[in-house]
Design an enzyme around this catalytic site. Structure first.
Site, PDB file in Angstrom:
ATOM      1  N   GLU A 184       4.006 -81.152  15.942  1.00 30.56           N
ATOM      2  CA  GLU A 184       2.759 -80.843  15.925  1.00 30.56           C
ATOM      3  C   GLU A 184       1.926 -81.284  14.885  1.00 30.56           C
ATOM      4  O   GLU A 184       0.552 -81.685  14.684  1.00 30.56           O
ATOM      5  CB  GLU A 184       2.555 -79.322  16.034  1.00 30.56           C
ATOM      6  CG  GLU A 184       3.179 -78.710  14.692  1.00 30.56           C
ATOM      7  CD  GLU A 184       3.409 -77.188  14.807  1.00 30.56           C
ATOM      8  OE1 GLU A 184       2.796 -76.511  15.415  1.00 30.56           O
ATOM      9  OE2 GLU A 184       4.455 -76.780  14.450  1.00 30.56           O
TER      10      GLU A 184
ATOM     11  N   ASP B 143      16.902 -84.114  16.338  1.00 24.26           N
ATOM     12  CA  ASP B 143      16.605 -85.653  16.567  1.00 24.26           C
ATOM     13  C   ASP B 143      17.806 -86.401  15.964  1.00 24.26           C
ATOM     14  O   ASP B 143      17.737 -87.384  16.398  1.00 24.26           O
ATOM     15  CB  ASP B 143      15.470 -85.650  15.541  1.00 24.26           C
ATOM     16  CG  ASP B 143      15.373 -84.848  14.266  1.00 24.26           C
ATOM     17  OD1 ASP B 143      16.633 -84.273  14.015  1.00 24.26           O
ATOM     18  OD2 ASP B 143      14.581 -84.962  13.522  1.00 24.26           O
TER      19      ASP B 143
ATOM     20  N   ARG C 259      21.582 -81.290   7.461  1.00 26.85           N
ATOM     21  CA  ARG C 259      21.110 -82.264   8.141  1.00 26.85           C
ATOM     22  C   ARG C 259      22.741 -83.203   8.053  1.00 26.85           C
ATOM     23  O   ARG C 259      23.071 -83.645   8.772  1.00 26.85           O
ATOM     24  CB  ARG C 259      19.989 -83.085   7.991  1.00 26.85           C
ATOM     25  CG  ARG C 259      18.990 -82.592   8.564  1.00 26.85           C
ATOM     26  CD  ARG C 259      17.395 -82.944   8.280  1.00 26.85           C
ATOM     27  NE  ARG C 259      17.181 -84.208   9.275  1.00 26.85           N
ATOM     28  CZ  ARG C 259      16.605 -84.131  10.392  1.00 26.85           C
ATOM     29  NH1 ARG C 259      16.432 -83.194  10.817  1.00 26.85           N
ATOM     30  NH2 ARG C 259      16.350 -85.222  11.045  1.00 26.85           N
TER      31      ARG C 259
END
Lengths: 708, 713
Positions: free
Chosen positions: B533, B621, B666
């Protein structure tokens, strides 16, 4: 003007009288000589063939030689279900003429029993055509001793029309039978009441069967050939160009067994608007094969199939059904409901691309299954089915030839055609994705190939500049000047890479794309001798980009083609445009394979034309790569001034204009040779990841990039 | 006057000649065709309607016939010996609890199955059953032979005479005849997945031929092919090679015994040895001495790497380890094993990757291999690499290929065309449930369409940043629709800011981070633009990225590039967002990808991976990048210079990007993914793609993507 006539008039008086006579005589003489000669030559052609063995004659089809089978003559051994190519086929009979399958056809004979009753009905049209197709094919030989495959000329297509035991005796009596080895029996209607075997009941011992309607239990993989049931309806049938397909499903068979018939009626009640069930016309003539009825409505058959999207092919008494070909001919997608059926040319044709298979127990669900097929898929299936039909099933001749091709692939497995040959339409001979999606290894580097004539000064500058690129592994200079020898080895710049000069025999542009053995790397940098403005970083980065796109031309000077509406032709464009479609090989990386293709597989006369006109070799290369790979080239980094950076005089302009016109002509000429415009435009170019970024120079890998 | 007459005469004769020539020809040909057509035109057709009509199957025997046959398990077919009704819920596999000792290799197979997406723990929902008993080695002389198998089978709860059971086997039969069918137990209706199968013994469309693989074969991931180079023409030292033992006597020995005839020591190296087993000296023949000498002169691995063709002759059994070894090395296998059904021969078209030869014609091999053209050699070799990497390089791939072959037999699961199986990226990553038409896959050469769907993942609600993003997306002329993934934690605003935007905006509730990759029915375009966003992209950037994506529909094309690296000190993989000269990840915060990858993400990935993402609410992702790189074996593509793609002004609210744990998390994700995939699928790229006139010294008016020029990094 007058002198020649006078000369011509001189002898006129002497020969005046006899001229007409001689002339007529001469004409008649030459006429008779020609007539005699032609008739002699044509008969000579025949006698050459007949020298040792007589070629198959099919003229005597109505009155063939009668051969009697003794009542107690032995019949062939029973068909051996465990036969396969390796234990029943005698490979040593093949290979008499290199890698060519040779097929012998026995002479036509009418086999009769001792009571003079023939063992088969009269030979059928289809079997006649099979024999004719074989005799006319390149596989045919009249010499049984060099033949690899033997075709008995006894019509075994329809088991209803022959006497099983007697035919077997007749087969056994064949001259080269040898227990059926290497014999091929054609059959389309196997089995008989009440069991309807899926394979012809004649004992054929070790012979192979090219048959229709095999079940997977009787089909001997790699040995038998599965055929379609040819439909006599299709002989004179021609599909209409366009027909609305109002029905989702059509069932047109008249020999469906009663259980399935019940199922279909049930489906019809549930989906009255989707399914059309056709049957024989009881109130007309039920034996008229060219009409089918649905209730009171009469339809032409097989034309009515053109109104359906899917056509059912349901097992009847036999597994194989002629409605398969009828549906395909009408562009109706076959829906095969026959468990364990071995489809025609099983093993080479991928039927998933053209038909839908529904299990027999799922017949009631057929409409739901078929409604779930997407529109795109329907188009694909139909197109592919039509293509298959046109290529393999259109005629008895096509079916026969395909059968022989399959046999040939088995006998010479190393030459066997692959999936793409059999199943991909417009197979161009080269797989579009020639290169696997890989990044080419870096270790070998690239070879710079410089085409030069006599510009020694810039050539030497170029070589010293090229050497600064770390991945350069070799420099190859193509010396295209036959009048002058290249300079002595001592005069060349001293570099730390191998340098090799190749003197060409003729001053041709295509020399730059010859796949020289000296090019030992995958990548070659094709570069003009005056392109001295490329930096080492640019070259190295260009090579990096090529590694990511090893199947494309990756280079620096880019051009584009545009369609000119006013002159209705293509135009060559070198302006600053937002898209590119060509990368000139004056400074470009490409795989050595493309050089090989340029040399061996350039379509039409493009290669010769380029050599004659001394221009457009780079455009030709772009066309070739774009056409074979279907991919656009990649331009590397920003635009540079390539030719002559310092000169700005006006004389260049007119030369430039001529040049542009010539190049435009090239594009138009090449695209007409290809029959299409293979070039593709793109709006992007490749830059280093940190190109023009505000970032410490030390940390950037490629710095010296993009200056004019 | 005279001249006139003469010319007239000449003209007449010419006309006569011409008539004779053309007319006569026509006359002759007419006569010919009439004569030729006559016989067959008059002949009857082989089939008349009468027959079709009366040859009805009045007894309706067909199905019953087949069922009768099914008592004979040698003639099993799917229709008769397989219970389809068990598989209505999909293709699931149940594994029995392990009994007895099982070999490490069978353990690997079971590991792969239990961790796969096919696995179910509920036997009542299972479509297929896999034994907990080791059936790989059925040679009674072997140490791993399981005794009393028949009685153990009978004790199995769901055995049902083997129906819907899948039995793996690598070796059957024993000395001296090595009979293929002697498994020392009754197979019943079970499907056999077996190595070294003969075409004539396997039940077509029922049994599956698998390759022979050794104990060292990696469980997952697997080694890449050894021939990444595409040298043209091929530059190998030897044309063809073979090094192996020969048996002197007994089954399968003739072929190898005759090989020395072909050996020339120059471009053909065929060396054999008699040394094997205990009693080779007693059995040796007159040639053994010399053979053994030559044998020791060559190294197997070196031959493999330096030869264009590799002979794969039969041993005692039809298949051998060297088949996979040659395939991996890119040494084109020359098959000398009459009747051997090559692995997965039903679906893999081996004609594209190997040369078939006939044991009976052994002496032709030199001629055959020398006659293959250079272009064909390149094609064959590339196909060996493709097949190796997609179907054979790990136990997981082999087992999955077995499962996918079986699954295709279920009529409701969809079938793949042969071209899918035999071209990159292969059948294991091509899910038929996505579409029945090849054209809609990213790997086809078809146009991927000229509109895209934007998916915006919103966690913060209706902010000004989101509004700005919506506005620039809406301005794109390629936009089809916008889907707003609305995190369920935040209530929908009553009067959202975006009411004024002229584009169709759909709001979809999303629970969980993986939901952004869920295949939505709303999405109809091939292209998906995935956005966070707070992404800051202008319309030109979106348009340019889309035009680039259309040339690379199989890759992720976008802005935020990241890199992975091997951290030698920690012995693990690292993840970095620093500016580097290369990248291997393009984050899906601002990237285009093909809608197909949504389906793959949801359907193909194992539950372990999904759990990792769900637990961390992060790394989705990265996982997407792993998936796409795994499928395409290509790096993603970064476009233009924009690097900061997040609006940092709003990041203060709740953005995870400022969290120091974020990176560590991550990194951990990445290492988990590598472990599950079995290798590091990410690949690096050194370049980015810019508009053709990007930052060129030419008037801005000439440039198509002007806004891109203005973006600073």
């Amino acid at each position: 003007m007058s002198i020649p006539t006078r000369i011509a008039q001189k002898p006129k008086r002497a020969l005046h009288r006899y001229r007409n006579f001689f002339l007529t005589f001469f004409v008649l003489l030459s006429l008779s000589v020609t007539i005699i000669l032609t008739s002699y030559l044509s008969s000579l052609g025949k006698t050459v063939k007949r020298s040792k063995y007589t070629a198959l004659t099919l003229d005597n089809v109505n009155s063939p030689v009668v051969k009697q089978i003794a009542i107690n003559s032995p019949s062939a051994n029973p068909t051996n279900a465990s036969c396969n190519y390796f234990n029943c086929f005698n490979i040593y009979r093949c290979g008499n003429q290199g890698n060519k399958l040779l097929v012998y056809v026995y002479p036509l004979k009418n086999y009769v029993d001792p009571a003079n009753v023939p063992v088969t009905n009269q030979i059928s049209k289809e079997f006649y055509l099979i024999l004719q197709a074989i005799a006319g094919s390149s596989f045919y030989t009249s010499d049984p001793f060099e033949a690899c495959l033997f075709i008995p000329s006894i019509d075994t297509l329809n088991q209803n029309r022959l006497r099983v035991k007697e035919v077997s005796q007749a087969l056994k009596s064949l001259e080269f039978w040898n227990d059926g080895e290497n014999h091929l029996i054609f059959n389309m209607i196997p089995g008989s009441v009440p069991d309807y075997n899926t394979v012809i009941d004649i004992p054929v011992s070790k012979a192979m069967i090219a048959g229709a309607g095999f079940s997977s239990l009787t089909y001997r993989a790699g040995f038998d050939v599965s055929l379609p049931v040819y439909s006599p309806h299709l002989e004179n049938y021609k599909r209409q160009a366009q027909n609305r397909r109002n029905w989702l499903i059509i069932s047109s068979q008249i020999n469906i067994n009663s259980a399935f018939q019940q199922d279909l009626i049930e489906v019809k009640i549930t989906f009255p608007n989707d399914l059309m069930v056709l049957g024989p016309c009881y109130h007309h003539n039920p034996m008229n094969s060219s009409i089918r009825c649905a209730g009171e409505d009469v339809y032409n058959y097989p034309d009515v199939l053109e109104t359906g999207t899917f056509c059912l092919v349901i097992r009847g008494a036999r597994l194989g059904q002629s409605s398969l070909l009828e549906a395909m001919a009408a562009g109706c997608i076959p829906v095969v409901i026959a468990d364990s059926l071995t489809m025609p040319f099983h093993g080479v044709i991928d039927w998933i691309r053209a038909a839908i298979f529904v299990r027999e127990v799922d017949i009631l669900k057929a409409p739901e299954i078929l409604k779930n097929v997407s529109r795109k898929r329907v188009v694909e299936l139909r197109q592919h089915g039509t293509w298959l039909y046109e290529r393999y099933f259109k005629s008895i001749q096509a079916i026969t030839e395909t059968t022989l091709e399959i046999m040939s692939d088995r006998v010479y497995p190393h030459l066997a055609r692959d999936y793409n040959y059999w199943n991909v339409p417009q197979y161009p001979g080269i797989v579009p994705s020639l290169f696997l999606p890989v990044t080419a290894p870096k270790t070998r580097g690239f070879t710079a190939v410089i085409l030069t004539y006599d510009r020694l000064e810039s050539l030497f500058i170029l070589i010293t500049k090229l050497v600064k690129a770390p991945s350069l592994s070799k420099v190859l200079v193509i010396w295209n000047n036959q009048r002058k020898d290249p300079p002595e080895p001592s005069q060349w710049p001293k570099i730390n890479r191998p340098l090799k000069v190749i003197q060409t025999k003729a001053n041709k542009l295509s020399n730059r794309f010859y796949p020289y053995d000296e090019i030992e790397t995958e990548a070659m940098l094709s570069i003009d001798d005056d392109i001295v403005m490329l930096t080492a970083d640019e070259l190295e980065f260009g090579f990096e980009v090529w590694r990511e796109f090893p199947d494309r031309i990756v280079g620096f000077p880019s051009r584009t083609h545009i369609w000119d509406n006013s002159s209705i032709c293509w135009k060559y464009e070198s302006e600053w445009t937002n898209h590119i479609s060509m990368v000139l090989t004056g400074a470009a990386f490409h795989h050595k394979y493309w050089s090989y293709m340029y040399t061996t597989s350039m379509p039409g006369d493009i290669k010769e034309w380029v050599d004659d006109h001394m221009n457009c070799e780079d455009i030709a290369m772009n066309f070739l790569v774009a056409n074979m790979s279907g991919k656009p080239p990649i331009k590397v980094t920003s635009r540079k001034k390539f030719k002559c950076p310092e000169c700005t005089n006006t004389e260049m302009l007119s030369a430039d204009l001529n040049h542009m016109i010539e190049r435009s002509q090239c594009i138009n000429r090449f695209s007409s040779v290809y029959g299409t415009m293979p070039l593709k435009s793109v709006e992007f170019r490749a830059d280093p990841v940190l190109y023009k970024d505000v970032f410490p120079k030390k940390l950037k890998r490629f710095n010296d990039i993009g200056s004019l | 006057m005279q001249a006139k007459k003469r010319y007239l005469l000449l003209f007449i004769t010419c006309a006569f000649l011409a008539y004779c020539y053309f007319g006569g020809y026509r006359l002759k040909s007419e006569k010919w065709t009439v004569k030729k057509q006559e016989p067959h035109e008059k002949l009857p057709s082989y089939l008349t309607l009468n027959e079709e009509f009366y040859d009805k199957d009045l007894k309706s025997t067909g199905i019953n016939n087949l069922l009768l046959v099914s008592r004979n398990t040698n003639q099993c077919r799917m229709e008769t010996c397989f219970d389809f009704t068990r598989c209505r819920q999909g293709f699931t596999v149940y594994v029995y609890p392990i009994e007895d000792n099982i070999s490490p290799l069978y353990q690997k197979i079971l590991n792969v199955i239990t961790e796969s997406r096919y696995y179910t723990t509920d036997p009542s929902r299972a479509c297929m059953f896999v034994l907990g008993l080791d059936t790989l080695d059925r040679d009674p002389l072997s140490a791993e032979f399981v005794h009393n198998l028949p009685s153990k089978l009978l004790r199995l709860t769901y055995w049902n005479n083997g129906r819907n059971h899948l039995i793996f086997n690598l070796y059957s039969g024993t000395w001296p005849d090595y009979a293929e069918e002697s498994l020392s137990f009754d197979l019943g209706y079970a499907i056999l997945a077996k190595a070294s199968m003969s075409q004539f013994k396997l039940r077509p469309n029922f049994d599956i031929s698998i390759p022979l693989f050794g104990k060292q074969h990696p469980e997952r991931g697997g080694e890449p092919g050894q021939a990444p180079e595409n040298h043209f023409p091929t530059n190998k030292k030897y044309v063809a090679a073979f090094k192996g033992k020969r048996y002197v006597h007994g089954i399968g020995s003739e072929t190898r015994n005759a090989l020395y005839h072909l050996h020339n020591g120059k471009d053909l190296v065929f060396v054999t040895t008699c040394r094997h087993g205990k009693s080779w000296r007693e059995l040796q023949d007159e040639h053994c001495q010399q053979d053994n000498q030559e044998y020791d002169m060559y190294d197997y691995e070196i031959l493999l790497m330096n030869s264009t063709f590799c002979l794969v002759p039969r041993g005692r059994r039809l298949g051998s380890f060297r088949f996979l070894e040659a395939l991996r090395a890119g040494c084109i296998p020359v098959i000398l094993s009459n009747g051997w059904a090559l692995p997965f021969h039903e679906r893999i078209n081996w004609e594209q990757a190997v040369i078939f030869s006939d044991e009976r014609l052994l002496l032709q091999i030199p001629d055959i291999v020398r006659s293959v053209s250079n272009a064909d050699i390149l094609k064959y070799r590339q196909q060996t690499q493709f097949l190796w990497e997609r179907y054979f390089s790990s136990v997981e791939k082999i087992i999955f290929t077995v499962f996918e072959t079986l699954r295709e037999r279920l009529p409701w699961e969809g079938k793949r065309e042969g071209s899918v199986w035999n071209s990159s990226p292969g059948a294991l990553v091509t899910l038929p449930q996505f579409t029945d038409s090849q054209q809609e896959l990213p790997f086809s050469n078809c146009e991927p369409g000229n509109t895209f769907t934007a998916i915006i993942y919103s966690q913060l609600g209706s902010t000004a940043v989101l509004y700005r993003l919506l506005r620039s997306v809406a301005k794109s002329k390629y936009l089809d629709k916008i889907i707003l993934m609305w995190n369920t934690d935040i209530p929908l605003p009553r009067r959202p800011r975006w009411q004024g935007i002229r584009a169709s905006i759909h709001v979809v509730a999303a629970n969980g981070i993986s939901h952004r990759f869920y295949p939505q029915k709303l999405m109809t375009t091939s292209a998906v633009l995935s956005l966070d966003e707070d992404a800051t992209l202008n319309t030109d950037e979106i348009d340019f990225a889309f035009t680039v994506w259309r040339y690379f529909p199989e890759r992720i094309v976008g802005y935020p590039a990241r890199s992975h690296y091997w951290d030698d000190s920690k012995r693990s993989w690292g993840y970095t967002s620093k500016w580097t000269n290369d990248y291997s990840i393009v984050l899906t915060g601002a990237a285009f990808y093909h809608r197909y990858y949504n389906t793959l993400y949801t359907e193909l990935l194992s539950s372990t991976l999904h759990k990792t993402v769900a637990q961390s609410q992060n790394c989705e992702d990265i996982l997407m990048n792993f998936l796409v790189s795994h499928v395409t074996r290509r790096p993603p593509i970064k476009v233009t210079q924009r690097k900061l793609y997040k609006d940092t002004t709003v990041a203060g609210i709740r953005s995870p990007w400022n969290d120091p744990d974020h990176f560590i998390q991550r990194q951990t994700c990445m290492n988990t993914f590598v472990a599950v995939f079995g290798y590091m699928p990410l690949l690096r790229s050194n370049m980015r793609l810019d508009p053709v006139l990007f930052k060129d010294s030419v008037s801005n008016l000439r440039k198509k993507y002007r806004q891109i020029e203005l973006v600073s990094n």
